[in-house]
Design an enzyme around this catalytic site. Structure first.
Site, short mmCIF file in Angstrom:
data_model
loop_
_atom_site.label_atom_id
_atom_site.label_comp_id
_atom_site.label_asym_id
_atom_site.label_seq_id
_atom_site.Cartn_x
_atom_site.Cartn_y
_atom_site.Cartn_z
N VAL A 60 0.79 -1.17 0.04
CA VAL A 60 -0.01 0.01 0.08
C VAL A 60 0.80 1.14 -0.11
O VAL A 60 2.09 1.13 0.77
CB VAL A 60 -0.94 0.02 1.23
CG1 VAL A 60 -1.69 1.33 1.26
CG2 VAL A 60 -1.61 -1.36 1.23
N CYS A 61 0.44 2.15 -0.86
CA CYS A 61 1.19 3.56 -0.73
C CYS A 61 2.75 3.20 -1.06
O CYS A 61 2.82 2.36 -2.15
CB CYS A 61 1.04 4.16 0.61
SG CYS A 61 1.30 5.99 0.42
N THR A 62 3.62 3.86 -0.56
CA THR A 62 4.91 3.73 -0.87
C THR A 62 5.58 2.49 -0.67
O THR A 62 6.76 2.17 -0.95
CB THR A 62 5.72 4.87 -0.34
OG1 THR A 62 5.55 4.71 1.06
CG2 THR A 62 5.35 6.41 -0.77
N SER A 80 1.67 3.17 -6.81
CA SER A 80 2.16 3.78 -5.69
C SER A 80 1.33 5.22 -5.23
O SER A 80 0.38 5.38 -6.16
CB SER A 80 3.73 3.85 -5.60
OG SER A 80 4.23 4.19 -4.32
N ALA A 110 -2.45 2.63 -4.20
CA ALA A 110 -1.85 3.49 -4.37
C ALA A 110 -1.89 4.22 -2.99
O ALA A 110 -1.46 3.75 -2.07
CB ALA A 110 -2.76 4.64 -5.20
#
Length: 185
Positions: A60-62, A80, A110
Site C-alpha cells: 500500500v502507498c509507498t 504507488s 496507491a
C-alpha cells in the site's frame, strides 16, 4: 517500534521466526521508514526470500517502492502514491495510474485510502466477492468525500504544486536510492 508518523507497532515475530511460506505478504508505506527499508539489506533479503514463495505479494502507498527495491516488482505493473508512482520504473516496474493494480500475484494499492480498496481486493481473491462485499458492508465503506481532490488530475494546480513541494526531499531521496540500488539477486 515507533513508525515515522508516531504510530506504535509491536512485532510478534522476528524475520527469522517468520514462516517460510506465506499466504500474503504486505508492505505498508510511509516516508522515512520507506527509505530506511529500501536500504536495509535484512529487510530486502527477507522480502526477496518470502516474496518468492508467497501466494500474494502486496503493498500500500509507498510500500511498493520497498517491494521494487527488493526486486519483487521487476517486470510487473504496479502503483504507488502519486508523488512517487513514476519512480517505480527506476526499479524495473511498470507504473500504472490506478488505485489498485493486480498483475499476476502482485497487488499494489496507491495512496493511503487506496489501502482499503487494496484490502478488499485481497479479501475477494482469498474468500470470494460475496465475503469481500460483506467486509465492505460491515465496515460501512461507502466513500462519499465532501471534496473532489483525491488525485492530481482532480486537484487544482496550486494544490498539486503545494503537495509536490512538501515531498521534494523524499522524492529526491528515493531517486538516490534507485540510482544506487543493487540489482535483485
Amino acid at each position: 517500534m515507533i513508525s515515522d508518523t508516531g504510530v506504535s507497532v509491536t512485532p510478534q515475530l522476528t524475520f527469522d521466526e517468520c514462516p517460510e511460506d506465506l499466504l500474503v505478504i504486505c508492505v505498508p508505506g510511509g516516508t522515512m521508514g520507506t527509505l530506511r527499508a529500501m536500504q536495509d539489506k535484512e529487510t530486502l533479503d527477507f522480502l526477496r526470500v518470502r516474496g518468492q514463495k508467497a501466494r500474494w505479494v502486496t503493498s500500500v502507498c509507498t510500500g511498493s517502492l520497498v517491494l521494487a527495491a527488493a526486486g519483487l516488482l521487476e517486470g510487473y505493473q504496479a502503483t504507488s502514491h502519486w508523488v512517487v508512482r513514476d519512480l517505480l520504473s527506476e526499479f524495473g516496474a511498470h507504473p500504472v495510474n490506478q488505485r489498485v493494480v493486480v498483475d499476476r500475484n502482485r497487488i499494489t494499492g496507491a495512496g493511503v485510502t487506496a489501502g482499503l480498496d487494496c484490502g478488499l481486493e485481497i479479501v475477494a481473491r482469498l474468500r470470494g466477492n460475496t465475503y469481500a462485499e460483506g467486509v465492505q458492508l460491515l465496515s460501512e465503506y461507502d466513500p462519499q468525500p465532501t471534496l473532489n481532490a483525491g488525485t492530481p488530475e482532480k486537484s487544482s494546480p496550486d494544490t498539486v504544486r503545494m503537495m509536490r513541494a512538501m515531498f521534494d526531499g523524499f522524492v529526491e531521496n528515493v531517486k538516490q536510492v534507485a540510482a544506487g540500488a543493487a540489482p535483485a539477486e
